[in-house]
Scaffold this motif. Sequence first.
Motif, short mmCIF file in Angstrom:
data_model
loop_
_atom_site.label_atom_id
_atom_site.label_comp_id
_atom_site.label_asym_id
_atom_site.label_seq_id
_atom_site.Cartn_x
_atom_site.Cartn_y
_atom_site.Cartn_z
N ASN A 43 -56.98 111.96 9.33
CA ASN A 43 -56.25 110.75 10.30
C ASN A 43 -56.25 109.43 9.41
O ASN A 43 -56.09 108.44 10.12
N LEU A 44 -56.05 109.76 8.11
CA LEU A 44 -55.96 108.68 7.34
C LEU A 44 -54.42 107.83 7.49
O LEU A 44 -53.32 108.54 7.40
N ASP A 45 -54.41 106.54 7.40
CA ASP A 45 -53.10 105.91 7.48
C ASP A 45 -52.52 105.78 5.99
O ASP A 45 -53.14 105.74 5.06
N SER A 46 -51.49 105.66 5.87
CA SER A 46 -50.74 105.41 4.71
C SER A 46 -51.16 103.89 4.16
O SER A 46 -51.06 103.11 5.13
N PRO A 47 -51.20 103.88 3.11
CA PRO A 47 -51.35 102.22 2.53
C PRO A 47 -50.46 101.41 2.98
O PRO A 47 -49.34 101.77 3.06
N ILE A 48 -50.58 100.11 3.08
CA ILE A 48 -49.92 98.99 3.46
C ILE A 48 -49.30 98.60 2.08
O ILE A 48 -50.10 98.19 1.00
N ILE A 49 -47.90 98.34 1.88
CA ILE A 49 -47.44 98.19 0.68
C ILE A 49 -46.64 96.71 0.57
O ILE A 49 -46.03 96.53 1.47
N HIS A 50 -47.04 96.11 -0.41
CA HIS A 50 -46.60 94.54 -0.58
C HIS A 50 -45.80 94.63 -1.71
O HIS A 50 -46.07 95.04 -2.68
N ILE A 51 -44.83 93.70 -1.62
CA ILE A 51 -43.66 93.63 -2.83
C ILE A 51 -43.75 92.26 -3.08
O ILE A 51 -43.68 91.29 -2.36
N GLN A 52 -44.44 91.95 -4.35
CA GLN A 52 -44.50 90.50 -5.02
C GLN A 52 -43.38 90.19 -5.76
O GLN A 52 -43.01 90.73 -6.92
N ASP A 53 -42.60 89.20 -5.28
CA ASP A 53 -41.21 88.69 -6.14
C ASP A 53 -41.66 88.07 -7.31
O ASP A 53 -41.99 86.91 -7.16
N MET A 54 -41.70 88.44 -8.55
CA MET A 54 -42.13 87.77 -9.57
C MET A 54 -41.33 86.50 -10.01
O MET A 54 -41.56 85.67 -10.95
N ARG A 55 -39.87 86.37 -9.32
CA ARG A 55 -39.28 85.25 -9.65
C ARG A 55 -39.93 84.03 -9.24
O ARG A 55 -39.57 82.77 -9.48
N ARG A 56 -40.71 84.00 -8.20
CA ARG A 56 -41.50 82.96 -7.45
C ARG A 56 -42.86 82.87 -7.74
O ARG A 56 -43.52 82.34 -6.98
N ALA A 57 -43.35 83.62 -8.70
CA ALA A 57 -44.37 83.67 -9.31
C ALA A 57 -44.99 82.19 -9.88
O ALA A 57 -44.04 81.47 -10.60
N ASP A 58 -46.34 81.71 -9.56
CA ASP A 58 -46.64 80.53 -9.98
C ASP A 58 -46.61 80.41 -11.40
O ASP A 58 -46.36 79.29 -12.11
N ASN A 59 -47.20 81.53 -12.07
CA ASN A 59 -47.25 81.39 -13.65
C ASN A 59 -46.70 82.75 -14.12
O ASN A 59 -47.22 83.80 -13.79
N SER A 60 -45.27 82.59 -14.74
CA SER A 60 -44.56 83.70 -15.00
C SER A 60 -45.15 84.39 -16.40
O SER A 60 -44.77 85.49 -16.77
N ASN A 61 -46.10 83.62 -16.97
CA ASN A 61 -46.66 84.22 -18.29
C ASN A 61 -47.83 85.11 -17.94
O ASN A 61 -48.27 85.80 -18.83
N GLN A 62 -48.37 85.24 -16.65
CA GLN A 62 -49.38 86.05 -16.31
C GLN A 62 -48.88 87.59 -16.04
O GLN A 62 -48.06 87.62 -15.56
N ALA A 63 -49.55 88.54 -16.50
CA ALA A 63 -49.08 90.09 -15.98
C ALA A 63 -49.59 90.25 -14.83
O ALA A 63 -48.96 90.91 -14.14
N VAL A 64 -50.69 89.82 -14.18
CA VAL A 64 -50.95 89.62 -12.90
C VAL A 64 -50.82 88.56 -12.01
O VAL A 64 -51.56 87.53 -12.39
N SER A 65 -49.90 88.52 -10.95
CA SER A 65 -49.62 87.62 -10.16
C SER A 65 -51.03 87.09 -9.43
O SER A 65 -52.03 87.85 -9.24
N ASP A 66 -50.86 85.83 -8.89
CA ASP A 66 -51.80 85.15 -8.19
C ASP A 66 -51.97 86.07 -6.83
O ASP A 66 -53.35 86.17 -6.32
N PHE A 67 -51.16 86.58 -6.31
CA PHE A 67 -51.23 87.44 -5.15
C PHE A 67 -51.97 88.54 -5.26
O PHE A 67 -52.73 89.12 -4.31
N MET A 68 -51.56 89.23 -6.38
CA MET A 68 -52.46 90.66 -6.84
C MET A 68 -53.91 90.10 -7.14
O MET A 68 -54.89 91.00 -6.77
N VAL A 69 -53.88 89.11 -7.87
CA VAL A 69 -55.54 88.68 -8.00
C VAL A 69 -56.33 88.72 -6.75
O VAL A 69 -57.51 88.96 -6.57
N GLU A 70 -55.77 88.00 -5.75
CA GLU A 70 -56.36 88.12 -4.56
C GLU A 70 -56.62 89.09 -3.83
O GLU A 70 -57.72 89.26 -2.93
#
Length: 794
Positions: free
Chosen positions: A446-473
């Motif tokens: 009875n496992l639920d499918s994972p919740i999937i988020h799309i992170q738009d890197m055009r709006r990322a605070d720091n485009s030089n980072q490989a990992v966005s702030d959202f993913m870090v959180e």
Amino acid sequence: MNTVEILVDLPLKNTAAVYTYAVPDHLADETEYGRRVLVELGSRNVEGFIISQPSGREEDTSIKTILQVLDLDPVFNQQLYQLAEWIADTYICPISTALRSMIPPALSRKKGKWVVPLVRQEEMESIINELPIGPKIIERLYAGKAIRFSDALCLTDQSTLQLMADHDLIEVIGRYAPTRPNSTGVIYRLVRPNPDLDIERLEKRAPRQAQLLKLIMARGGIEKAQADKNYPSSTIKSLLSKGYITTVRKANIVPPVYHDLLDEQKQAVEEIRRDISCREYKELLLHGVTASGKTEVYLQAIQYCLDNGKSAVVLVPEIALTRHLMGAFVSRFPNTAVLHSSMRSSERYDSWKRIKNGEVNLVLGTRSAVFAPLSNVGLIIIDEEHENTYKQEENPKYHACEVARKRAEDEQAVILYGSATPSLDTYYRAIKGEIKLLQLSRRIGNLDSPIIHIQDMRRADNSNQAVSDFMVEKIRTALGYNGQCILFLNRRGYAPISICRKCGQVLTCPACSVSLNYHQDQEMNICHYCNYQEEISSKCKGCGSNYLDLTGIGTQKVEAEIKNLFPEAKIARLDLDSSRAAGSQDRILRSMKNHEIDILIGTQMVAKGLDFPAVSLVGIISADAMINLPDYRAAERAFQLMVQAAGRAGRGNIPGEVVIQTYNPDHPVICWAVESDYNAFYNTEIHNRLLLNYPPFTNIMRIVLSGLNEEQLKHAADTLWQQINDYIDAREDDIDILGPAPCPIYKLRKRYRQQIILKCDNMLLLKSIGEKILHEGSAKGQRLGLEINPLNMI
């Protein structure tokens, strides 16, 4: 004198170079079907394969005799030879090349030196009197048998042997012999309770066998080295051949785990069992969402197959996945053999030998395991059938799924494909009704499918980072709940491009038309195609400025960022660079399974079939890098990788989440992956394939011509294009010719490359053209290669 048919082991244009040779009396007991031999062909001595049983015929003095048998035992049987013939015909290569791919590496190396007589006694006598050769060596050679080189030196000196070789009286050769099996960590174990086993009766007939069997039953197993030392080899061989005991490695022994089946799983198992019981060739596709319990379906289907006296083969796409599944399979089926290329040569030979001797009825391995010398095959399972790794990139360029299909057809067996994201070709055949389609639409438990988020890197605070702030959180949250994280990026190294901000020049490989990839751990710029390496520099080679920038991201850069952001976390990287050392891949996966790793960063190795219940977050670092490739299969691969990677999350008690980073969040492939909507993806992509006339609606042959001289190569490609047009001038078949044109990677290992692509429904016509092209050959200094239905067009 008997004769046999010999297939000479040469890359000849005639793919079936078979000749008749006589069997000398002293080799009569050694000329079994499937052994390699040394024979004279024209003015030279070559190796060949025996492909017939010895047959009596009137003695013909013009027929040459076999010089020497090179194998202790046959290396293939008649069924595998017929499969090699099919591979040669399907993928346009010599049969001998196909046969060599079936032989384990341990049996492809020669050991020791032997002296072989090359002429008959009467011919030797006519020459021998003119040479200063002693009688002892001559007397031994008259017998016609090979002599160990060390024994020959006891009969004469090395200079005399060289003199005889110079006069073509003898040849010094090696013979094939396996390395000694590695018994470290191997135990003898009871196969399973056997109703036919009568210990009391066995004690009367074979007391030593009964004694050893009782010891194994009492202890649950006994070290192979200890048993081999204390018991006769005949005793052990007898117990193995009777199927009472088998050999397993201690590390693989884990208690078997059984799961209750969901209704869909039960229905799938019943369908597979029904087809196995028919003992006819059947094809089935198990299309199940990630974590839907496909492995348990496999295990129960295998159990039914073995209980009915049949054997089974399970193919997996990655060595890492082989190791991951090995414990579960061996715990259920102790007499399981494993075959993959990272095994030690002796260990791989030991598995191959057990299979060949009938001690094994289940084989688990990567694509080469399709050639396992099993008898009475009833079931072939291809897990993650969509994976590109089932296609061999070197000659013979076979596809393991197609070879497995042919083997199942020959043996009247069932072939079962399994995937959450089937290849379009396979799913198309299932929709047409050529393959029976079985569906698993729910996750187990009875496992639920994972919740999937799309992170738009055009709006990322720091485009030089490989990992966005959202993913870090999201990573921080997952670690807070004691979950594990997998970060997926299908690009290794630190930064794939070094560019000068002043003149715009990109640092490229001098031998290939690709940029050099900076590897921080080695402080080197490396080409991922030819392995050219150079030290890093602060100056641009073009303008001499100091404005060199590293752009793009690889797994090493992601690892560096994550270590900086989460210094307390236990972090590991799994890619080609980190797993080169023997055992490192296994160690990393074991640590991940034991929750000794918090964050695992890797390439596609981490996206395929791995089951870690504690993984609650999967991060896809760059979806765009997978989609924007010059290949008609790019969208299919990108969708499969994203869905498969996302499927690693939420397989345990902790709910799963997935973060997909992209600069193109509205791309249809990404949207379909977010929804795990395979049908929407399939319907659109299959329509595009139909419009553009690509597989599965046609067949493709890719011809690649390469050379060191760019202008000569262009001229040769134009000439080849004209030849192809001449071949098909009178044909009525629809055939498209694309090119000649530069390959997407135009220069590779100092050689320029041009390609021509043919598209045609008529496979016989394509193969006929391919055979003519190979027969004509290429100009000196140029190389010609062709591939039927390639999976990689780059």
